[in-house]
Design a protein around this motif. Structure first.
Motif, PDB file in Angstrom:
ATOM      1  N   LEU A 195       0.910  -1.133  -0.003  1.00  0.00           N
ATOM      2  CA  LEU A 195      -0.057  -0.103   0.000  1.00  0.00           C
ATOM      3  C   LEU A 195       0.855   1.141  -0.011  1.00  0.00           C
ATOM      4  CD1 LEU A 195      -2.640   1.364   0.353  1.00  0.00           C
ATOM      5  CD2 LEU A 195      -2.694   0.919   2.653  1.00  0.00           C
ATOM      6  N   VAL A 196       1.655   1.192   0.796  1.00  0.00           N
ATOM      7  CA  VAL A 196       3.002   2.408   0.956  1.00  0.00           C
ATOM      8  C   VAL A 196       3.527   2.695  -0.422  1.00  0.00           C
ATOM      9  CG1 VAL A 196       4.991   3.286   1.888  1.00  0.00           C
ATOM     10  CG2 VAL A 196       3.300   2.300   3.321  1.00  0.00           C
ATOM     11  N   LYS A 197       4.035   1.673  -1.019  1.00  0.00           N
ATOM     12  CA  LYS A 197       4.724   1.813  -2.258  1.00  0.00           C
ATOM     13  C   LYS A 197       3.716   2.254  -3.313  1.00  0.00           C
ATOM     14  CE  LYS A 197       8.117  -1.523  -1.613  1.00  0.00           C
ATOM     15  NZ  LYS A 197       9.369  -2.008  -2.023  1.00  0.00           N
ATOM     16  N   ASP A 198       2.694   1.742  -3.444  1.00  0.00           N
ATOM     17  CA  ASP A 198       1.407   2.345  -4.393  1.00  0.00           C
ATOM     18  C   ASP A 198       1.175   3.628  -4.240  1.00  0.00           C
ATOM     19  OD1 ASP A 198       1.551  -0.342  -5.571  1.00  0.00           O
ATOM     20  OD2 ASP A 198      -0.332  -1.003  -4.528  1.00  0.00           O
ATOM     21  N   ARG A 240       7.063   8.444   6.306  1.00  0.00           N
ATOM     22  CA  ARG A 240       5.937   8.940   6.887  1.00  0.00           C
ATOM     23  C   ARG A 240       4.877   8.082   6.926  1.00  0.00           C
ATOM     24  NH1 ARG A 240       5.625  13.447   4.521  1.00  0.00           N
ATOM     25  NH2 ARG A 240       3.708  13.360   3.444  1.00  0.00           N
ATOM     26  N   LEU A 241       4.446   7.517   5.609  1.00  0.00           N
ATOM     27  CA  LEU A 241       3.403   6.562   5.373  1.00  0.00           C
ATOM     28  C   LEU A 241       3.528   5.451   5.992  1.00  0.00           C
ATOM     29  CD1 LEU A 241       2.553   7.001   1.515  1.00  0.00           C
ATOM     30  CD2 LEU A 241       1.248   7.845   3.562  1.00  0.00           C
ATOM     31  N   THR A 242       5.048   4.949   6.034  1.00  0.00           N
ATOM     32  CA  THR A 242       5.351   3.630   6.784  1.00  0.00           C
ATOM     33  C   THR A 242       5.015   3.845   8.235  1.00  0.00           C
ATOM     34  OG1 THR A 242       6.957   3.116   4.930  1.00  0.00           O
ATOM     35  CG2 THR A 242       7.037   2.225   7.232  1.00  0.00           C
ATOM     36  N   GLU A 243       5.404   4.863   8.914  1.00  0.00           N
ATOM     37  CA  GLU A 243       5.283   5.184  10.229  1.00  0.00           C
ATOM     38  C   GLU A 243       3.955   5.138  10.494  1.00  0.00           C
ATOM     39  OE1 GLU A 243       7.373   5.302  12.756  1.00  0.00           O
ATOM     40  OE2 GLU A 243       9.114   4.733  11.329  1.00  0.00           O
ATOM     41  N   GLN A 244       3.075   5.927   9.801  1.00  0.00           N
ATOM     42  CA  GLN A 244       1.601   5.831   9.875  1.00  0.00           C
ATOM     43  C   GLN A 244       0.983   4.575   9.897  1.00  0.00           C
ATOM     44  OE1 GLN A 244       0.359   8.816   6.947  1.00  0.00           O
ATOM     45  NE2 GLN A 244       0.946  10.730   8.349  1.00  0.00           N
ATOM     46  N   TYR A 245       1.195   3.874   9.055  1.00  0.00           N
ATOM     47  CA  TYR A 245       0.728   2.437   8.958  1.00  0.00           C
ATOM     48  C   TYR A 245       1.185   1.528   9.998  1.00  0.00           C
ATOM     49  CZ  TYR A 245      -1.998   3.548   4.769  1.00  0.00           C
ATOM     50  OH  TYR A 245      -3.036   4.097   3.921  1.00  0.00           O
ATOM     51  N   LEU A 246       2.445   1.754  10.413  1.00  0.00           N
ATOM     52  CA  LEU A 246       2.975   0.946  11.561  1.00  0.00           C
ATOM     53  C   LEU A 246       2.295   1.339  12.941  1.00  0.00           C
ATOM     54  CD1 LEU A 246       5.129  -1.012  12.529  1.00  0.00           C
ATOM     55  CD2 LEU A 246       6.603   0.961  12.816  1.00  0.00           C
ATOM     56  N   ALA A 247       1.983   2.587  13.001  1.00  0.00           N
ATOM     57  CA  ALA A 247       1.231   3.151  13.943  1.00  0.00           C
ATOM     58  C   ALA A 247      -0.224   2.541  14.248  1.00  0.00           C
ATOM     59  CB  ALA A 247       1.184   4.563  14.170  1.00  0.00           C
ATOM     60  N   MET A 248      -0.733   2.571  12.840  1.00  0.00           N
ATOM     61  CA  MET A 248      -2.126   1.896  12.819  1.00  0.00           C
ATOM     62  C   MET A 248      -2.040   0.432  13.294  1.00  0.00           C
ATOM     63  SD  MET A 248      -4.460   1.178   9.307  1.00  0.00           S
ATOM     64  CE  MET A 248      -3.401  -0.037   9.207  1.00  0.00           C
ATOM     65  N   GLU A 249      -1.105  -0.385  12.894  1.00  0.00           N
ATOM     66  CA  GLU A 249      -1.022  -1.664  13.115  1.00  0.00           C
ATOM     67  C   GLU A 249      -0.899  -2.046  14.653  1.00  0.00           C
ATOM     68  OE1 GLU A 249      -1.496  -4.191  11.283  1.00  0.00           O
ATOM     69  OE2 GLU A 249      -1.858  -3.319   9.313  1.00  0.00           O
ATOM     70  N   ARG A 250      -0.053  -1.189  15.320  1.00  0.00           N
ATOM     71  CA  ARG A 250       0.206  -1.192  16.842  1.00  0.00           C
ATOM     72  C   ARG A 250      -1.164  -1.022  17.262  1.00  0.00           C
ATOM     73  NH1 ARG A 250       4.935   2.549  16.228  1.00  0.00           N
ATOM     74  NH2 ARG A 250       6.609   1.194  15.865  1.00  0.00           N
TER      75      ARG A 250
END
Length: 677
Positions: A20-23, A641-651
């Motif tokens: 998703l981030v790459k896209d 930034r997106l990676t961090e945001q989705y990582l936070a979401m997963e947490r």
């Protein structure tokens, strides 16, 4: 209770966040990357197109080279009969045209002397000492072919070598050959013994006179008083030919000054046999050069048009834009070349445009030849055709010759006025009294020494010797003595000795200008008395030419007058003759080929418009590299930034999952809660 509260609330992502981030990054980057790629592709195409344009310009310029050379329009052809008597060796572009009949009565031969004394070893010392002097000139013989009198050739250089006791025959030959002279020596092996042979250049006036100042050198002597010890193996003779009934003598068999521009070699004498040949104007070379120019221009124009224009496919009706279609620099360059092609050539009065010689510009911009008009121009006005294409200079004064100098690339074509206020002159010194015959031998103890300064260089001490019954004999001896002095020869300081109208001897420098001066540095008493030349003789310095060109003071040096630096006519050299005065005008034209060559050179130079444009394009390409780096850096930050945001979401989701697990069955465990059976 089996309900998962987190699941009920929509918890648990199940999302491939990496993809998703790459896209998302790709979607964000795509429009900006497309703009950069499109711009880079366009700039790369322009760089490549300019390379093609430069190559095409260079090829066109190469075709212009023959047109810019006057020899192309002065070409000659010669029809020569097959014979082993004469061999034509070269034909200059401006050879004199005409029909000639030639007969070879005799060929030139070189004077040659062989010493009668032989030696068993060419490399052992022969014991001779002293100075050996060799002069070139003309021998007069008696009826028995014995040498009687010798007249030195003033145009040739004499030589003197010092012979040492340890010198071998080979050493003496080497010393002769090392001198700055046309005399050659060789050691010959004849019947087991060695002897010295000396030879001169061919011609009756290049015969050898050999003298030594010591009796040990008599074995090599050949002069009016001593010639018995050598054998004259061959006398010097001139070639003799009959040309159209005129008798012509030449020193050499390689003749290049009888018919201007035609050089030929005499192989053997053939009295009574006459050969007829014709030197004619060859217009084909010039005509072909013009046709090559038309073809080359059209090729260049088509190339340039494809780069800067818009073309349409006849079948698909699809238009294609050239890589430089929007490039103003390229379009301006082509327009300037077309302007020169269609305009009148500066500095040319008649036949000053292509249309005058039957060359037209077609609607598509290419050139074509109208055969009828072109053929007429070549046939009837060939000189004017040459003036249209090749550089030309002219002067209205026979006393002023104009030539193209090394800085003519900056010269502006046109007609310029000029004026000579001071004519150039040479330095000289003149004797005090008219010539009277004398013989130095009549005054054995007399001082006939002298030294002379020519153009700032002083000769060594020279001594006059001989029987001078005429002014001509004294004149010739003085000129030979002075011009053969080693010091003056090294400085290239020479004089011409003449007999003035009043009978006085006059020494004149061969150079013009203020640095030109002749004076006597020292004179012996008897020399001054007999010749009238002394340190007190009137000496006159030379004068530099002075005048104006194009209304401005010109620079004069010797007999050369140069326009003011950076003025319009600067780059032209004017050679002014003695006695010149008054007004004149000069005209200079580069010709069409010269104008185009100069223009193309300016385009292709390091500071030209093409190089400037390429530098600008390369700067834009460098800017794209910077923009690409900035975009990549920006996308990297965006991706992080997106990676961090989705990582936070997963947490968060993981935390909710844990909370959901702990809430499972909590209702059944609560007190006072009835269960459904």
């Amino acid at each position: 209770m089996d309900t998962n509260i987190v699941s009920a609330l929509g918890g648990g992502s199940g999302i491939d966040t990496t993809k998703l981030v790459k896209d998302l990054v790709s979607l964000e980057k795509a429009p900006q990357q497309q703009r950069l790629d499109s711009k880079k592709e366009q700039l790369d195409a322009q760089i490549s197109a300019y390379g093609t344009l430069k190559s095409s310009l260079s090829e066109f310029k190469n075709i212009l080279a023959p047109l810019a050379n006057n020899d192309t329009f002065n070409s000659r052809s010669v029809s020569f009969p097959e014979t082993d008597v004469i061999t034509p060796s070269s034909l200059a572009a401006d050879a004199q045209t005409g029909t000639y009949q030639i007969e070879v009565e005799s060929v030139a031969q070189a004077h040659s002397l062989a010493s009668n004394t032989t030696y068993s070893d060419k490399d052992s010392g022969i014991g001779a000492t002293g100075n050996l002097t060799i002069r070139l000139g003309t021998w007069t013989y008696d009826v028995s072919d014995n040498p009687v009198s010798f007249a030195e050739n003033e145009k040739q250089t004499s030589l003197s070598i010092e012979v040492l006791a340890e010198d071998s025959l080979q050493d003496i030959a080497d010393k002769i050959n090392e001198q700055d002279s046309d005399v050659q020596a060789s050691v010959l092996l004849v019947d087991g013994s060695y002897q010295l042979m000396m030879s001169a250049p061919s011609g009756a006036h290049n015969a050898l006179e050999v003298s030594g100042d010591d009796p040990s050198l008599d074995v090599f002597a050949f002069n009016a008083a001593n010639y018995a010890n050598v054998t004259e193996t061959q006398q010097g003779k001139d070639a003799k030919v009959q040309l159209n009934g005129l008798t012509v003598y030449r020193e050499t068999n390689n003749i290049d000054d009888v018919i201007t521009g035609l050089e030929f070699t005499l192989n053997k004498a053939s009295p009574g046999e006459k050969f007829t040949f014709t030197v004619s104007e060859d217009k084909n070379t010039g005509e072909q050069a013009i046709r090559d120019f038309i073809e080359a221009y059209n090729t260049f124009f088509e190339t340039a048009k494809s780069l800067t224009g818009v073309s349409k496919d006849a079948e698909t009706n699809q238009t294609t834009r050239g890589d430089l279609a929007t490039d103003g620099t390229a379009k301006s360059l082509i327009a300037r070349i077309r302007s020169v092609i269609t305009a009148a050539v500066p500095g040319v009065s008649d036949f000053n445009a292509l249309t005058n010689v039957g060359i037209r510009t077609k609607l598509d911009g290419t050139l074509e030849i109208v055969d009828k008009d072109f053929s007429a121009a070549i046939k009837d006005n060939f000189e004017q055709v040459a003036s249209l294409f090749a550089p030309q200079t002219s002067s209205t004064s026979s006393s002023v010759d104009v030539s193209i100098g090394s800085y003519a690339s900056k010269t502006v074509p046109g007609t310029y006025s000029g004026s000579i206020s001071t004519a150039p002159s040479k330095g000289s010194v003149i004797g005090d009294a008219a010539f009277a015959a004398f013989n130095t031998a009549d005054t054995p103890a007399g001082d006939f020494s002298f030294s002379v300064t020519v153009d700032g260089t002083t000769s060594s001490s020279l001594t006059l010797s001989g029987d001078f019954t005429t002014a001509e004999s004294l004149r010739a001896e003085l000129q030979s003595l002075i011009n053969n002095d080693d010091t003056l020869k090294e400085a290239k300081a020479f004089v011409d000795v003449i007999v003035a109208p009043g009978g006085e001897l006059q020494l004149v420098s061969r150079e013009y200008g203020s640095a030109s001066k002749v004076s006597f540095d020292a004179t012996g008493t008897d020399f001054a008395t007999q010749t009238g030349l002394s340190t007190a003789s009137a000496s006159t310095s030379g004068v530099d030419v002075a005048g104006t060109i194009n209304g401005e003071a010109a620079f004069g040096s010797g007999n050369v007058l140069l326009p003011k630096i950076d003025s319009d006519p600067y780059g032209l050299n004017l050679t002014v003759k003695e006695g010149a005065s008054g007004a004149f005008s000069i005209t200079y034209s580069r010709g069409l080929a010269g104008e185009l060559t100069s223009l193309i050179d300016s385009f292709l130079s390091g500071s030209g418009i093409i190089n400037t444009r390429e530098e600008n394009i390369n700067k834009q390409l460098d800017g794209i590299v910077d923009d690409q780096e900035n975009l990549d850096r920006k996308m990297t930050i965006y991706e992080s930034r997106l990676t961090e945001q989705y990582l936070a979401m997963e947490r968060i989701i993981a935390s909710l999952q844990q909370t959901g697990d702990s809430l499972n069955g909590i209702l059944d465990r609560l007190p006072f809660t009835a269960s459904n059976n």
